[in-house]
Scaffold this active site. Structure first.
Site, short mmCIF file in Angstrom:
data_model
loop_
_atom_site.label_atom_id
_atom_site.label_comp_id
_atom_site.label_asym_id
_atom_site.label_seq_id
_atom_site.Cartn_x
_atom_site.Cartn_y
_atom_site.Cartn_z
N ARG A 85 0.78 -1.19 0.01
CA ARG A 85 0.09 0.15 0.19
C ARG A 85 0.89 1.31 0.15
NH1 ARG A 85 -2.65 2.63 5.08
NH2 ARG A 85 -3.93 4.19 4.13
N HIS A 173 -7.74 6.74 0.95
CA HIS A 173 -8.46 5.37 1.38
C HIS A 173 -8.88 4.60 -0.04
CE1 HIS A 173 -8.92 7.13 5.49
NE2 HIS A 173 -7.79 6.41 5.48
N ARG A 233 -5.15 13.34 13.58
CA ARG A 233 -5.22 14.38 12.69
C ARG A 233 -6.45 15.25 12.84
NH1 ARG A 233 -4.29 10.28 7.84
NH2 ARG A 233 -4.35 8.84 9.35
#
Length: 382
Positions: A85, A173, A233
């Site tokens: 990823r 995502h 975040r």
């Protein structure tokens, strides 16, 4: 036997899986190192699952623990492909690619845009190349799913020269959204062809408006900071706050640390970024952090519905989206005007379908590792 290995480094975990290297990858074992930081834990989903506390663990130590745990499983098996990823692919990488030195060099330029992820993603590539020098290394990009979304969701209202220089809304995502849309196509084709809002809620969190399987809107933008509040975040923030911080003499490094590592649920509660810990706490700051988290999800749900011109289905995924029934219930409360209402009993047991109203609400466990494994298999079996 030839096998594939997938490595998925997130901000607070490293997930991994080993698959038989077939045209349709077959899972052999999967697991993760969860809770990176002072008290990480290794979980290998054998039967029964094995769990081991690792103590203080960063991404590098997590990979070392993973490879050690996989040593007996990989004995007698050849790793022919490793899939990674990669959070940020910019505008150039919109499909899986082989991670050659030139590609890796190009991806290093995106480190400032995803400092919690990109360095660890690329460190995993370097370690995997060393551990499995004969295996093909394939990168799969979180930004790729959003490539080609409408210009109005792609741009900022800045001078055009910034857009032309690559300052635009990339979205993230994407591997999770890719899996969910593919799952809908297989199981609910009538919904997959419609207007779907997908809420990926985990330590990182975002929402995506999908029409006919394609991204047309995302809460995340140029970096992985925008949109929903996350574990550490901040989510959406008035740019004037950054100007204020600069005027107060804060350095780039200090501001980066605040936005990426000290904000979100961690910053609002003052003691934890873990939703499970916050829900179990009687500290009023924990309740306030959850209140804000739910409020922002509800606000963005309305925004994504407006982008789509309606909603035909809502999907929850990610660690919180899949497991936190109370959060789902609070998000949906009072959403009858959108055709959204919950079956309390089905929601409490995390059933796949949890709606009582006309708009389906689904809880679908995401599987980014399978998306990565399929990309590696496609590279090996063109």
């Amino acid at each position: 036997m030839s096998v594939l290995l997938t490595l998925n480094a997130g901000s607070s975990s490293v997930k991994f899986a080993v698959y038989e290297a077939a045209n349709a990858p077959l899972l052999i074992v999967a697991g993760e190192v969860d809770g990176l930081g002072p008290a990480a834990r290794l979980i290998v989903n054998t039967n029964p699952a094995t769990k081991r506390d690792l103590g203080p663990t960063d991404h590098a130590a997590a990979l070392h623990a993973i490879l050690a745990a996989l040593r007996p499983i990989l004995s007698g098996r050849q790793v022919v492909g490793v899939g990674h990823r990669i959070v940020h692919g910019g505008g150039a990488f919109t499909a899986p690619v082989e991670l050659t030195p030139d590609v890796i060099e190009a991806l290093e330029a995106f480190v400032p845009l995803a400092p919690l992820h990109q360095p660890h993603n690329l460190a995993m590539v370097a370690a995997a190349r060393q551990a499995f020098p004969d295996a093909v290394q394939i990168g799969c990009f979180d930004t790729a799913f959003h490539a080609g979304h409408p210009w109005v969701n792609d741009t900022f209202a800045l001078p055009r020269r910034f857009y032309e220089a690559g300052v635009r809304r990339y979205g993230f995502h994407g591997l999770s959204y890719d899996y969910i849309t593919d799952k809908l196509r297989a199981d609910c084709p009538e919904l997959a062809a419609g207007r779907v809002v997908i809420a990926h809620l985990g330590n990182g969190a975002s929402m995506c408006a999908v029409r006919d399987g394609r991204s047309v809107g995302s809460t995340m933008g140029f970096s992985a900071l925008d949109g929903l509040p996350m574990g550490t975040r901040c989510g959406q923030l008035d740019p004037g706050v950054l100007l204020y911080m600069m005027e107060q003499g804060m350095s780039r490094e200090e501001i980066t640390s605040i936005l990426y590592e000290e904000s979100g649920l961690q910053g609002l509660s003052g003691f934890s970024h873990d939703m499970r810990t916050l829900q179990a706490s009687d500290d009023p700051r924990a309740a306030e952090a959850i209140d804000y988290y739910v409020f922002r999800i509800r606000r963005e749900l309305g925004a994504m519905t407006a982008v789509l011109g309606g909603i035909d289905a809502l999907v929850f995924c990610g660690g919180i989206g899949e497991n936190a029934a109370v959060i789902r219930a609070r998000v949906i409360e009072g959403m009858d005007y959108l055709g959204l209402s919950l079956d309390a009993e089905a929601n409490a047991r995390n059933a796949t379908r949890v709606a009582t109203g006309p708009v389906p609400i689904l809880v679908i466990p995401t599987n980014e590792e399978l998306v990565i494994a399929r990309a590696v298999s496609a590279a090996l079996h063109p």
